[in-house]
Scaffold this motif. Sequence first.
Motif, mmCIF file in Angstrom:
data_model
loop_
_atom_site.group_PDB
_atom_site.id
_atom_site.type_symbol
_atom_site.label_atom_id
_atom_site.label_comp_id
_atom_site.label_asym_id
_atom_site.label_seq_id
_atom_site.Cartn_x
_atom_site.Cartn_y
_atom_site.Cartn_z
ATOM 1 N N THR A 28 28.228 38.670 61.211
ATOM 2 C CA THR A 28 27.924 37.242 61.234
ATOM 3 C C THR A 28 28.763 36.529 60.169
ATOM 4 O OG1 THR A 28 26.174 37.356 59.577
ATOM 5 C CG2 THR A 28 25.522 37.747 61.886
ATOM 6 N N LYS A 29 28.803 35.226 60.247
ATOM 7 C CA LYS A 29 29.503 34.441 59.226
ATOM 8 C C LYS A 29 28.861 34.675 57.858
ATOM 9 C CE LYS A 29 30.955 29.803 57.845
ATOM 10 N NZ LYS A 29 31.082 30.225 56.485
ATOM 11 N N ASN A 30 27.538 34.750 57.819
ATOM 12 C CA ASN A 30 26.849 34.986 56.547
ATOM 13 C C ASN A 30 27.242 36.333 55.942
ATOM 14 O OD1 ASN A 30 25.482 32.548 56.564
ATOM 15 N ND2 ASN A 30 23.691 33.404 57.591
ATOM 16 N N GLN A 31 27.353 37.352 56.767
ATOM 17 C CA GLN A 31 27.768 38.658 56.266
ATOM 18 C C GLN A 31 29.198 38.599 55.736
ATOM 19 O OE1 GLN A 31 26.871 40.828 59.846
ATOM 20 N NE2 GLN A 31 24.900 41.541 59.040
ATOM 21 N N ASP A 32 30.071 37.917 56.457
ATOM 22 C CA ASP A 32 31.442 37.745 55.964
ATOM 23 C C ASP A 32 31.462 36.970 54.653
ATOM 24 O OD1 ASP A 32 32.881 39.198 57.855
ATOM 25 O OD2 ASP A 32 33.164 37.460 59.176
ATOM 26 N N ASP A 33 30.609 35.960 54.531
ATOM 27 C CA ASP A 33 30.536 35.186 53.293
ATOM 28 C C ASP A 33 30.104 36.062 52.112
ATOM 29 O OD1 ASP A 33 31.359 32.895 54.607
ATOM 30 O OD2 ASP A 33 29.333 32.037 54.748
ATOM 31 N N VAL A 34 29.148 36.963 52.341
ATOM 32 C CA VAL A 34 28.725 37.896 51.291
ATOM 33 C C VAL A 34 29.912 38.747 50.867
ATOM 34 C CG1 VAL A 34 27.324 39.942 50.785
ATOM 35 C CG2 VAL A 34 26.286 37.994 51.960
ATOM 36 N N LEU A 35 30.629 39.291 51.839
ATOM 37 C CA LEU A 35 31.763 40.163 51.535
ATOM 38 C C LEU A 35 32.872 39.423 50.795
ATOM 39 C CD1 LEU A 35 31.898 42.181 54.853
ATOM 40 C CD2 LEU A 35 31.034 42.945 52.626
ATOM 41 N N LEU A 36 33.143 38.186 51.201
ATOM 42 C CA LEU A 36 34.171 37.398 50.523
ATOM 43 C C LEU A 36 33.763 37.072 49.081
ATOM 44 C CD1 LEU A 36 35.251 34.994 53.402
ATOM 45 C CD2 LEU A 36 36.608 36.845 52.386
ATOM 46 N N ALA A 37 32.503 36.712 48.900
ATOM 47 C CA ALA A 37 32.018 36.405 47.549
ATOM 48 C C ALA A 37 32.052 37.656 46.677
ATOM 49 C CB ALA A 37 30.601 35.830 47.610
ATOM 50 N N LEU A 38 31.661 38.788 47.243
ATOM 51 C CA LEU A 38 31.697 40.045 46.506
ATOM 52 C C LEU A 38 33.132 40.405 46.128
ATOM 53 C CD1 LEU A 38 30.366 42.576 45.394
ATOM 54 C CD2 LEU A 38 30.500 43.556 47.691
ATOM 55 N N SER A 39 34.047 40.255 47.064
ATOM 56 C CA SER A 39 35.451 40.544 46.794
ATOM 57 C C SER A 39 35.976 39.649 45.669
ATOM 58 C CB SER A 39 36.281 40.342 48.066
ATOM 59 O OG SER A 39 37.653 40.534 47.800
ATOM 60 N N ASP A 40 35.649 38.379 45.731
ATOM 61 C CA ASP A 40 36.099 37.429 44.724
ATOM 62 C C ASP A 40 35.551 37.804 43.345
ATOM 63 O OD1 ASP A 40 37.365 35.071 43.777
ATOM 64 O OD2 ASP A 40 35.504 33.951 44.012
ATOM 65 N N ALA A 41 34.261 38.097 43.266
ATOM 66 C CA ALA A 41 33.643 38.461 41.989
ATOM 67 C C ALA A 41 34.205 39.779 41.467
ATOM 68 C CB ALA A 41 32.127 38.545 42.143
ATOM 69 N N TYR A 42 34.365 40.747 42.348
ATOM 70 C CA TYR A 42 34.900 42.043 41.946
ATOM 71 C C TYR A 42 36.311 41.894 41.362
ATOM 72 C CZ TYR A 42 37.470 46.344 42.182
ATOM 73 O OH TYR A 42 38.286 47.383 41.863
ATOM 74 N N HIS A 43 37.195 41.254 42.103
ATOM 75 C CA HIS A 43 38.586 41.150 41.653
ATOM 76 C C HIS A 43 38.706 40.337 40.364
ATOM 77 C CE1 HIS A 43 40.446 43.365 44.848
ATOM 78 N NE2 HIS A 43 39.748 42.688 45.738
ATOM 79 N N ALA A 44 37.923 39.280 40.243
ATOM 80 C CA ALA A 44 37.957 38.483 39.016
ATOM 81 C C ALA A 44 37.441 39.296 37.825
ATOM 82 C CB ALA A 44 37.133 37.213 39.189
ATOM 83 N N THR A 45 36.398 40.082 38.044
ATOM 84 C CA THR A 45 35.852 40.917 36.974
ATOM 85 C C THR A 45 36.847 41.997 36.579
ATOM 86 O OG1 THR A 45 33.604 40.504 37.772
ATOM 87 C CG2 THR A 45 33.905 42.369 36.287
ATOM 88 N N ASN A 46 37.444 42.628 37.556
ATOM 89 C CA ASN A 46 38.422 43.672 37.287
ATOM 90 C C ASN A 46 39.603 43.107 36.498
ATOM 91 O OD1 ASN A 46 38.958 46.420 37.533
ATOM 92 N ND2 ASN A 46 40.289 46.103 39.285
ATOM 93 N N LYS A 47 40.084 41.938 36.884
ATOM 94 C CA LYS A 47 41.190 41.286 36.160
ATOM 95 C C LYS A 47 40.785 40.969 34.719
ATOM 96 C CE LYS A 47 43.684 38.850 39.790
ATOM 97 N NZ LYS A 47 44.007 37.518 40.316
ATOM 98 N N TYR A 48 39.549 40.523 34.559
ATOM 99 C CA TYR A 48 39.100 40.176 33.218
ATOM 100 C C TYR A 48 39.019 41.413 32.329
ATOM 101 C CZ TYR A 48 36.593 37.993 29.393
ATOM 102 O OH TYR A 48 36.233 37.536 28.152
ATOM 103 N N TYR A 49 38.534 42.522 32.874
ATOM 104 C CA TYR A 49 38.501 43.755 32.086
ATOM 105 C C TYR A 49 39.912 44.160 31.674
ATOM 106 C CZ TYR A 49 33.562 44.600 33.074
ATOM 107 O OH TYR A 49 32.200 44.517 33.148
ATOM 108 N N ALA A 50 40.875 44.035 32.564
ATOM 109 C CA ALA A 50 42.266 44.356 32.230
ATOM 110 C C ALA A 50 42.773 43.401 31.141
ATOM 111 C CB ALA A 50 43.143 44.281 33.472
#
Length: 125
Positions: A28-50
Amino acid sequence: MDINTWTSIFSAVVSVIALFPKDRRERTKNQDDVLLALSDAYHATNKYYAYRVTHSRDEERELDLADKWYVVGVRIRQYDESLAARLDRKSRFWREGGTWDKETIRGANIGLDDMWRDVNIQMKA
């Protein structure tokens, strides 16, 4: 927030994501939205740790991470309210300055990589 809490949050995220269809055409669109938000948070967090390896704290980036994890929590709430509350605590952690010591940050980074690997395994169609 310690490494065990961090790891348990991601285990819960992965368990919710596992309920989503692997084939993106069936999500569903909602499921895709969860995945996109998770991807965004993950990548931003990973970049910040680096970034933190060679730089001091950046309060603006930490507030941005707090917002990103808050969005993940809001989007995942319809699937798991308890997990959403835990993600809200993760957001508050960043909003309050993300003051882990280096050892905990290193450990959390491993947990972050493990979570991302698990999510990608679940999502490959």
